[in-house]
Design a protein around this motif. Sequence first.
Motif, PDB file in Angstrom:
ATOM      1  N   ASP A  45       0.819  -1.214   0.000  1.00  0.00           N
ATOM      2  CA  ASP A  45       0.000   0.000   0.000  1.00  0.00           C
ATOM      3  C   ASP A  45       0.854   1.267   0.000  1.00  0.00           C
ATOM      4  OD1 ASP A  45       1.024  -0.394   2.491  1.00  0.00           O
ATOM      5  OD2 ASP A  45      -0.805   0.123   3.579  1.00  0.00           O
ATOM      6  N   ARG A  46       2.108   1.149  -0.374  1.00  0.00           N
ATOM      7  CA  ARG A  46       3.019   2.298  -0.477  1.00  0.00           C
ATOM      8  C   ARG A  46       3.443   2.484  -1.927  1.00  0.00           C
ATOM      9  NH1 ARG A  46       3.785   5.356   4.383  1.00  0.00           N
ATOM     10  NH2 ARG A  46       3.089   3.978   6.044  1.00  0.00           N
ATOM     11  N   TYR A  47       3.630   3.735  -2.312  1.00  0.00           N
ATOM     12  CA  TYR A  47       3.953   4.037  -3.698  1.00  0.00           C
ATOM     13  C   TYR A  47       5.077   5.063  -3.763  1.00  0.00           C
ATOM     14  CZ  TYR A  47      -0.793   2.173  -4.037  1.00  0.00           C
ATOM     15  OH  TYR A  47      -1.911   1.387  -3.918  1.00  0.00           O
ATOM     16  N   VAL A  48       5.896   4.960  -4.816  1.00  0.00           N
ATOM     17  CA  VAL A  48       6.865   6.000  -5.105  1.00  0.00           C
ATOM     18  C   VAL A  48       6.332   6.779  -6.299  1.00  0.00           C
ATOM     19  CG1 VAL A  48       9.209   6.559  -5.839  1.00  0.00           C
ATOM     20  CG2 VAL A  48       8.818   4.694  -4.217  1.00  0.00           C
ATOM     21  N   VAL A  49       6.147   8.081  -6.105  1.00  0.00           N
ATOM     22  CA  VAL A  49       5.605   8.947  -7.148  1.00  0.00           C
ATOM     23  C   VAL A  49       6.707   9.903  -7.607  1.00  0.00           C
ATOM     24  CG1 VAL A  49       3.878  10.701  -7.719  1.00  0.00           C
ATOM     25  CG2 VAL A  49       3.279   8.798  -6.188  1.00  0.00           C
ATOM     26  N   TYR A  60      -5.990  11.796  -5.698  1.00  0.00           N
ATOM     27  CA  TYR A  60      -6.795  11.412  -6.855  1.00  0.00           C
ATOM     28  C   TYR A  60      -5.942  10.641  -7.869  1.00  0.00           C
ATOM     29  CZ  TYR A  60      -9.834  15.134  -5.083  1.00  0.00           C
ATOM     30  OH  TYR A  60     -10.614  15.928  -4.280  1.00  0.00           O
ATOM     31  N   ILE A  61      -6.614   9.826  -8.653  1.00  0.00           N
ATOM     32  CA  ILE A  61      -5.983   9.111  -9.762  1.00  0.00           C
ATOM     33  C   ILE A  61      -6.553   9.657 -11.061  1.00  0.00           C
ATOM     34  CG2 ILE A  61      -5.559   6.866 -10.835  1.00  0.00           C
ATOM     35  CD1 ILE A  61      -6.236   5.598  -8.089  1.00  0.00           C
ATOM     36  N   TYR A  62      -5.693  10.042 -11.976  1.00  0.00           N
ATOM     37  CA  TYR A  62      -6.135  10.559 -13.267  1.00  0.00           C
ATOM     38  C   TYR A  62      -6.683   9.421 -14.135  1.00  0.00           C
ATOM     39  CZ  TYR A  62      -4.070  15.199 -12.564  1.00  0.00           C
ATOM     40  OH  TYR A  62      -3.789  16.467 -12.100  1.00  0.00           O
ATOM     41  N   PRO A  63      -7.572   9.739 -15.079  1.00  0.00           N
ATOM     42  CA  PRO A  63      -8.098   8.694 -15.985  1.00  0.00           C
ATOM     43  C   PRO A  63      -6.980   7.985 -16.738  1.00  0.00           C
ATOM     44  CG  PRO A  63      -9.363  10.731 -16.205  1.00  0.00           C
ATOM     45  CD  PRO A  63      -8.180  11.062 -15.352  1.00  0.00           C
ATOM     46  N   ARG A  64      -7.154   6.703 -16.958  1.00  0.00           N
ATOM     47  CA  ARG A  64      -6.148   5.892 -17.653  1.00  0.00           C
ATOM     48  C   ARG A  64      -6.551   5.714 -19.117  1.00  0.00           C
ATOM     49  NH1 ARG A  64      -7.367   2.029 -12.605  1.00  0.00           N
ATOM     50  NH2 ARG A  64      -5.691   2.696 -11.190  1.00  0.00           N
ATOM     51  N   HIS A  65      -5.566   5.739 -20.008  1.00  0.00           N
ATOM     52  CA  HIS A  65      -5.896   5.477 -21.413  1.00  0.00           C
ATOM     53  C   HIS A  65      -5.663   4.018 -21.780  1.00  0.00           C
ATOM     54  CE1 HIS A  65      -1.801   5.166 -23.065  1.00  0.00           C
ATOM     55  NE2 HIS A  65      -1.449   6.183 -22.319  1.00  0.00           N
ATOM     56  N   ASP A 105      -9.787   0.869  -8.467  1.00  0.00           N
ATOM     57  CA  ASP A 105      -9.916   2.128  -7.723  1.00  0.00           C
ATOM     58  C   ASP A 105      -8.640   2.511  -6.987  1.00  0.00           C
ATOM     59  OD1 ASP A 105     -12.574   2.370  -8.522  1.00  0.00           O
ATOM     60  OD2 ASP A 105     -13.302   1.205  -6.806  1.00  0.00           O
ATOM     61  N   LEU A 106      -7.603   1.683  -7.083  1.00  0.00           N
ATOM     62  CA  LEU A 106      -6.334   1.943  -6.407  1.00  0.00           C
ATOM     63  C   LEU A 106      -5.242   2.213  -7.443  1.00  0.00           C
ATOM     64  CD1 LEU A 106      -6.500  -0.943  -3.768  1.00  0.00           C
ATOM     65  CD2 LEU A 106      -7.050   1.476  -3.408  1.00  0.00           C
ATOM     66  N   PRO A 107      -4.196   2.950  -7.065  1.00  0.00           N
ATOM     67  CA  PRO A 107      -3.126   3.259  -8.021  1.00  0.00           C
ATOM     68  C   PRO A 107      -2.353   2.020  -8.449  1.00  0.00           C
ATOM     69  CG  PRO A 107      -3.057   4.729  -6.100  1.00  0.00           C
ATOM     70  CD  PRO A 107      -3.989   3.617  -5.761  1.00  0.00           C
ATOM     71  N   ALA A 108      -1.739   2.129  -9.620  1.00  0.00           N
ATOM     72  CA  ALA A 108      -0.855   1.090 -10.138  1.00  0.00           C
ATOM     73  C   ALA A 108       0.324   1.774 -10.809  1.00  0.00           C
ATOM     74  CB  ALA A 108      -1.593   0.194 -11.129  1.00  0.00           C
ATOM     75  N   LYS A 165      -6.712 -16.708  -7.551  1.00  0.00           N
ATOM     76  CA  LYS A 165      -7.874 -15.960  -7.056  1.00  0.00           C
ATOM     77  C   LYS A 165      -8.938 -15.956  -8.140  1.00  0.00           C
ATOM     78  CE  LYS A 165      -5.080 -13.000  -4.054  1.00  0.00           C
ATOM     79  NZ  LYS A 165      -4.677 -11.606  -3.729  1.00  0.00           N
ATOM     80  N   SER A 166      -9.919 -16.814  -7.977  1.00  0.00           N
ATOM     81  CA  SER A 166     -10.928 -17.009  -8.993  1.00  0.00           C
ATOM     82  C   SER A 166     -11.724 -15.739  -9.255  1.00  0.00           C
ATOM     83  CB  SER A 166     -11.881 -18.131  -8.557  1.00  0.00           C
ATOM     84  OG  SER A 166     -12.859 -18.362  -9.521  1.00  0.00           O
ATOM     85  N   GLY A 167     -11.814 -15.348 -10.534  1.00  0.00           N
ATOM     86  CA  GLY A 167     -12.631 -14.208 -10.915  1.00  0.00           C
ATOM     87  C   GLY A 167     -12.048 -12.856 -10.566  1.00  0.00           C
ATOM     88  N   GLN A 168     -10.781 -12.799 -10.141  1.00  0.00           N
ATOM     89  CA  GLN A 168     -10.170 -11.527  -9.792  1.00  0.00           C
ATOM     90  C   GLN A 168      -9.047 -11.191 -10.769  1.00  0.00           C
ATOM     91  OE1 GLN A 168      -9.340 -10.818  -5.600  1.00  0.00           O
ATOM     92  NE2 GLN A 168     -10.696 -12.496  -5.004  1.00  0.00           N
ATOM     93  N   VAL A 169      -8.730  -9.883 -10.856  1.00  0.00           N
ATOM     94  CA  VAL A 169      -7.724  -9.436 -11.811  1.00  0.00           C
ATOM     95  C   VAL A 169      -6.507  -8.857 -11.096  1.00  0.00           C
ATOM     96  CG1 VAL A 169      -9.450  -8.921 -13.569  1.00  0.00           C
ATOM     97  CG2 VAL A 169      -8.703  -7.113 -12.019  1.00  0.00           C
ATOM     98  N   GLN A 170      -5.391  -8.870 -11.794  1.00  0.00           N
ATOM     99  CA  GLN A 170      -4.168  -8.242 -11.307  1.00  0.00           C
ATOM    100  C   GLN A 170      -3.761  -7.189 -12.325  1.00  0.00           C
ATOM    101  OE1 GLN A 170      -0.715 -10.744 -11.269  1.00  0.00           O
ATOM    102  NE2 GLN A 170       0.548  -9.269 -10.173  1.00  0.00           N
ATOM    103  N   LEU A 171      -3.631  -5.942 -11.868  1.00  0.00           N
ATOM    104  CA  LEU A 171      -3.179  -4.873 -12.740  1.00  0.00           C
ATOM    105  C   LEU A 171      -1.670  -4.955 -12.894  1.00  0.00           C
ATOM    106  CD1 LEU A 171      -6.062  -3.818 -12.291  1.00  0.00           C
ATOM    107  CD2 LEU A 171      -5.111  -1.525 -12.089  1.00  0.00           C
ATOM    108  N   ILE A 172      -1.200  -5.053 -14.131  1.00  0.00           N
ATOM    109  CA  ILE A 172       0.231  -5.117 -14.397  1.00  0.00           C
ATOM    110  C   ILE A 172       0.801  -3.712 -14.495  1.00  0.00           C
ATOM    111  CG2 ILE A 172       1.983  -5.869 -16.049  1.00  0.00           C
ATOM    112  CD1 ILE A 172       0.075  -8.184 -16.764  1.00  0.00           C
ATOM    113  N   ALA A 173       0.171  -2.863 -15.279  1.00  0.00           N
ATOM    114  CA  ALA A 173       0.616  -1.475 -15.429  1.00  0.00           C
ATOM    115  C   ALA A 173      -0.471  -0.692 -16.165  1.00  0.00           C
ATOM    116  CB  ALA A 173       1.938  -1.398 -16.193  1.00  0.00           C
ATOM    117  N   THR A 174      -0.415   0.636 -16.054  1.00  0.00           N
ATOM    118  CA  THR A 174      -1.411   1.484 -16.697  1.00  0.00           C
ATOM    119  C   THR A 174      -0.745   2.527 -17.594  1.00  0.00           C
ATOM    120  OG1 THR A 174      -1.431   3.147 -14.929  1.00  0.00           O
ATOM    121  CG2 THR A 174      -2.890   1.250 -14.653  1.00  0.00           C
TER     122      THR A 174
END
Length: 355
Positions: A35-39, A85-90, A63-66, A100-109
């Motif tokens: 739950d920590r990020y480097v920006v 806030y998180i800006y819209p992703r293209h 709904d969480l950053p990636a 994890k059945s039926g769940q997704v993993q975000l690789i990158a945005t």
Amino acid sequence: MTLADLGYTTSLAHYRKSNNWDSFHIGRVVSEHRDRYVVKTDTGDFESELIGNIRYTAENRYDLPAVGDWVAISEYDKDKALIHYIYPRHSIIERKAVGKSGQVQLIATNIDYGLIVQSVNRDFNTNRLERYLAICNVSRVKPIIVLSKIDLVDELELQKRMQQINGRIKGVPLVAISNETTIGLDKLETLISEGKTYCLLGSSGVGKSTLLNKLCGKELMNTGAISESIDRGKHVTSHRELIVLENGGILIDNPGMREVGLTDSSSGIDITFEDIVKLSNHCKFKDCKHTTEIGCAVVEALENGDIDEASYENYLKMEREKMHFESTIAERRQKDKDFGKMVKRFKNQKRSGKV
């Protein structure tokens, strides 16, 4: 470093202004650790965490950053910040979460190109390439296939592998490279444009971290020793990280994937297997499964040798996985709905004094 160096665009600037976010700093998530990020911003890097509103109102992973996200942050201490806030992703590159059945993993945005790295020796698998292509296509990310470790095979074997790829995959750039001899690296560099974001995709040990070091011109990532018994490197990348290259390209390294599970990827499969999908429009029945049905144009083309049998089998397998994922999602939503009804019913009974 400027925001433009990180891929900042006029559309992001317009969105920032229209939402009155000018009072916040803007930056891009370059790494994520739980739950920590480097920006990274135009003034430096910030260790960041989420404000409570994002953390507690998030309904799912989207709904969480990636890594790759643009975020609005406020500094509260030296080199520390809060993400508001998180800006819209293209674009979003995702896969089915492992175990994890039926769940997704975000690789990158916010990715423009996917560099699909596959070694020419033991890792070589055209079916897996088609899976990565489906992931890129559904994510609206342009794929580039990078065939690595060509120094481990002779010229005849290399040409055989490249013909296998070109025979099944059309219209996708293919670059053969060797991190050891640097053959092909100059050609790959010409495909990397300033301000565009590229994500490295591929199995463990295919040379992604070594390739990143070569493109950077310095040792940014640790690399594993080559095993003589299996001709592959060790799995060394444990998290995703965004790096700006000297030529202005932006590269996201990515841990190797042992499983390439598909999510709701109908459009990705349709683009990847365009020839088969076009044939299916001529099937006798609209709900044709392309297996044993009478009047199936796909099966007829297969019998006539007009489509590749291995590609056909891979298409059917990926379609089954997609249907299973969709059914799992529907079941989970129904369970959530039933649970919500039960909680509401309990509250009503409690208010009426029945419990």
